[in-house]
Each structure stands twice: as C-alpha cells, then as structure tokens.
Design an enzyme around this catalytic site. Structure first.
Site: not given
Length: 140
Positions: A11, A51, A114, A117, A128
């Site tokens: 990310k 998302y 965080n 993913h 995905e």
C-alpha cells in the site's frame, strides 16, 4: 496442500517509506514466489471498483482516498497454501494485534495505514488477480 495463487498489494504508506523491497523479501522468505508484480498509481475508478464490497461502509471514502494517494505495488504470489501463508506473513489487520515479525507488526503505521492487502480466500484471489493482471502477465 496444493500450490495456490493469491493477490497482494503493498500500500501507499509502505511505498512512500521505501519498504517495497523488504516487504517483498518477507513474502519470498515465507516461501511465496512473486510471479507478477507492477508498481501503479491506482485511479479513483480502480480503487472504487476494487473495494466496491465496502461501498456502504463509513470508511469507504477514506479507503479510496488513501489507496489513490500514492503508488502501490500489486502482486501475484504463488506457493503451497498461498492464501493462508500470505495472511500469516501479513499479520492481523490491526498492527497492535499482529504477531511479532509479521509485515504489519514491523511496517504498519496503524490499522488504516497497515502497509499490505492480501486476498482472504482462493475465490477472492482469483477475482483480485484478474482485476489487475492479464493471463499473459502471470509469468511464474
């Protein structure tokens, strides 16, 4: 256990801090092979589509803004029980609850930022992967 493929994103918080290589190394050390990888700047449309399952959640707008705030590295990982292995190496979503030595424990800033993913199931992984990669790009 069988060889599986799973999907991973490094990310914007991690790419901004130049953690791409060390995170990829942690994945490889865990026995996962990176069979496709590209650094992209996710568009708003891509982030909203990817998302979309969270569209009705209160954090959706912030998530989309975060994921489009800087470059990400999208990857396809392959290995024995790859989905579970990747989730184990990532650690708990909340880095304060993540096990020592996991990616999120080592690199995440907080629960929202965080660092990574990962797909939560083989079916999700397949969807995905197709969202970001063509079959020709999977070169493992």
């Amino acid at each position: 256990m069988a060889i599986q493929r799973t999907f991973s994103i490094i990310k914007p918080d991690a790419t901004a801090r130049n953690q791409t290589g060390v995170i990829a190394a942690k994945l490889e050390e865990a026995g996962l092979r990176i069979i496709a990888s590209k650094r992209i700047r996710m568009s708003r449309e891509q982030a909203e589509g990817f998302y979309g399952v969270h569209k009705e959640r209160p954090f959706f707008g912030d998530l989309v803004a975060f994921m489009t705030s800087g470059p990400v590295v999208v990857q396809v990982l392959e290995g024995e029980d790859a989905v579970a292995k990747n989730r184990e190496v990532m650690g708990a979503t909340n880095p304060t609850e993540a096990a020592e030595g996991t990616i999120r424990k080592l690199f995440a800033e907080n629960i929202e930022r965080n660092s990574v993913h990962g797909s939560d199931a083989p079916e999700t992984a397949a969807e995905e992967i197709k969202f970001f990669f063509t079959d020709a790009e999977l070169v493992g």
